[in-house]
Motif scaffolding. Structure first.
Motif, mmCIF file in Angstrom:
data_model
loop_
_atom_site.group_PDB
_atom_site.id
_atom_site.type_symbol
_atom_site.label_atom_id
_atom_site.label_comp_id
_atom_site.label_asym_id
_atom_site.label_seq_id
_atom_site.Cartn_x
_atom_site.Cartn_y
_atom_site.Cartn_z
ATOM 1 N N PHE A 151 0.850 -1.185 0.000
ATOM 2 C CA PHE A 151 0.000 0.000 0.000
ATOM 3 C C PHE A 151 0.889 1.240 0.000
ATOM 4 O O PHE A 151 1.825 1.345 0.792
ATOM 5 N N ILE A 160 -8.480 -2.899 -2.105
ATOM 6 C CA ILE A 160 -7.027 -3.033 -2.210
ATOM 7 C C ILE A 160 -6.563 -4.172 -1.312
ATOM 8 O O ILE A 160 -7.050 -4.325 -0.186
ATOM 9 N N CYS A 192 -9.819 -1.872 2.356
ATOM 10 C CA CYS A 192 -8.576 -2.639 2.435
ATOM 11 C C CYS A 192 -8.827 -4.016 3.035
ATOM 12 O O CYS A 192 -9.716 -4.201 3.868
#
Length: 420
Positions: free
Chosen positions: A104, A118, A330
């Motif tokens: 990240f 993500i 995330c």
């Protein structure tokens, strides 16, 4: 190269429609589809990307130098399953609904589009890099599941003192920036010339299966760090075997001491011929030993939680700074490498933020079941959970049919965490 990889996987997938159907991406993916009707994802993993022709791996030992060319297939099962579910790869991260990346970008000005999914949280490098994991676990109270470790060259004097105070202790030295067993050596003498390496006590009495050293690959899913910290363990995993029979004294032979899939490839042995599922290991423990697998499982859950909880304050701070404003969704799927010794004690060796998600090869048609079956179910269940939780209205009490093989092992409110 790409065609041959896809072709081999299609051969493996043929006749296993139930696994493909199980992987079917959940309905909530419709919320992320582009106007044209396609779900778009972006791949950004540097040298390990699918466009590379090969990735060269080197292992250096005092008397043995191994060299192999490994095809870049680390994620080809993931890629193929996404394709079979109608996903397309896009040429820009700005167009993506799902982003799969090395790490990240931990800055508030990152270019990730709002609401995208993500595969990392900001800040997890604090445990996925070998030296960072060692530093953080040194600070942790009760982290008796990590072998005594020294980060070189910073702790060289402490390492030499420890070496001098322990008779005949073996040490394993690992380069901080390498993986797949590259540069690893086992030694009785720590070298003051070692630089940017991690030195650990070598667990010289592992639990051997069919005469070979083994380690476990566990899969841990982190779904939230704020407003709650939620950690899940997958109830199946892999038992990986070294290639050669275990001999503690044969310290110059990597095939005796390393269970990594890449090392098995270097031995011209297909990786899937050397792996069992965790459930097979459970049965073997029950039938062939006096060890208690339930006790082993409790230890595995404890060591799965420990590293993440140790850095929770930094995870919350980084998430609030870098991801919350854009409402980024995330998640992180970790691969934990764990050794079980002959007394049934579990030792955390490493923690991988980009675990191997390949599923076998055409050569392994008869014996791919461990990797292929476990990882297909793993990916299916992980995506089901991630996209269920992406809906902010979704209950944190995830239905069992969504969790699949995952089991929640940690839940904590983090709303009170403050940014320093």
């Amino acid at each position: 190269m790409e065609t041959s990889i896809a072709g081999s996987l299609d051969d493996l997938l043929e006749g296993h429609g139930e696994l493909i159907q199980r992987f079917a991406l959940p309905p909530r993916l419709d919320q992320g589809r582009e106007p044209g009707g396609q779900f778009c994802w972006h791949w950004n993993v540097g040298r390990c990307g699918f466009g590379d022709e090969c990735h060269r791996a080197l292992w250096h030992y005092p008397t043995i130098t191994l060299k192999t060319t490994v095809q870049p297939v680390t994620y080809h099962l993931l890629k193929r399953l996404l394709e079979l579910n109608g996903c397309v790869m896009c040429d820009s991260v700005l167009k993506a609904n799902l982003i799969w990346t090395n790490h990240f970008a931990s800055t508030p000005t990152n270019i990730y589009p709002p609401h995208s999914v993500i595969n990392h949280f900001p800040g997890t490098h604090l445990i996925t890099q070998k030296n960072n994991l060692a530093w953080n676990m040194m600070k942790a109270a009760g982290a008796s599941f990590v072998p005594r470790s020294f980060v070189l060259p910073t702790q060289m004097d402490e390492a030499i003192t420890a070496q001098d105070s322990t008779y005949d202790q073996l040490w394993i030295v690992k380069p901080v920036g390498l993986g797949e067993g590259r540069g690893v050596k086992i030694t009785k003498q720590i070298d003051r010339e070692d630089y940017k390496e991690l030195t650990q006590e070598y667990i010289s009495r592992p639990l051997t299966v069919t005469g070979k050293k083994t380690d476990l690959r566990l899969y841990i899913l982190l779904t939230s760090v704020y407003p709650t910290l939620d950690i899940y363990i997958y109830t199946d995993g892999l038992l990986r075997f070294a290639y050669a029979d275990y001999d503690e004294k044969d310290i110059n032979n990597p095939f005796v001491h390393l269970c990594n899939n890449a090392v098995n490839r270097a031995a011209d042995r297909d990786i899937n011929e050397s792996n069992w599922t965790l459930n097979q290991f459970r049965e073997w423990i029950s039938n062939e030993t006096e060890l208690d697998f339930e006790d082993i499982w409790r230890q595995l859950c404890t060591l799965a939680v420990g590293p993440i909880v140790q850095i929770k304050h930094q995870l919350v701070e980084d998430y609030r700074r870098c991801a919350m404003e854009k409402k980024l969704h995330c998640f992180e799927l970790f691969g934990y490498d764990v050794l079980v010794d002959e007394n049934g004690k579990c030792w955390l060796l490493e923690l991988n933020g980009l675990p191997d998600l390949s599923g076998g090869s055409k050569k392994a048609r008869k014996s791919y079941a461990a990797d292929f079956d476990v990882k297909t179910r793993l990916l299916s269940d992980a995506f089901s959970m991630v996209y269920y939780l992406r809906d902010e209205r979704a209950s944190r009490d995830i239905p069992k049919e969504i969790m699949g093989g995952f089991q929640r092992i940690y839940h904590e409110q983090t709303l009170t965490e403050s940014i320093t």
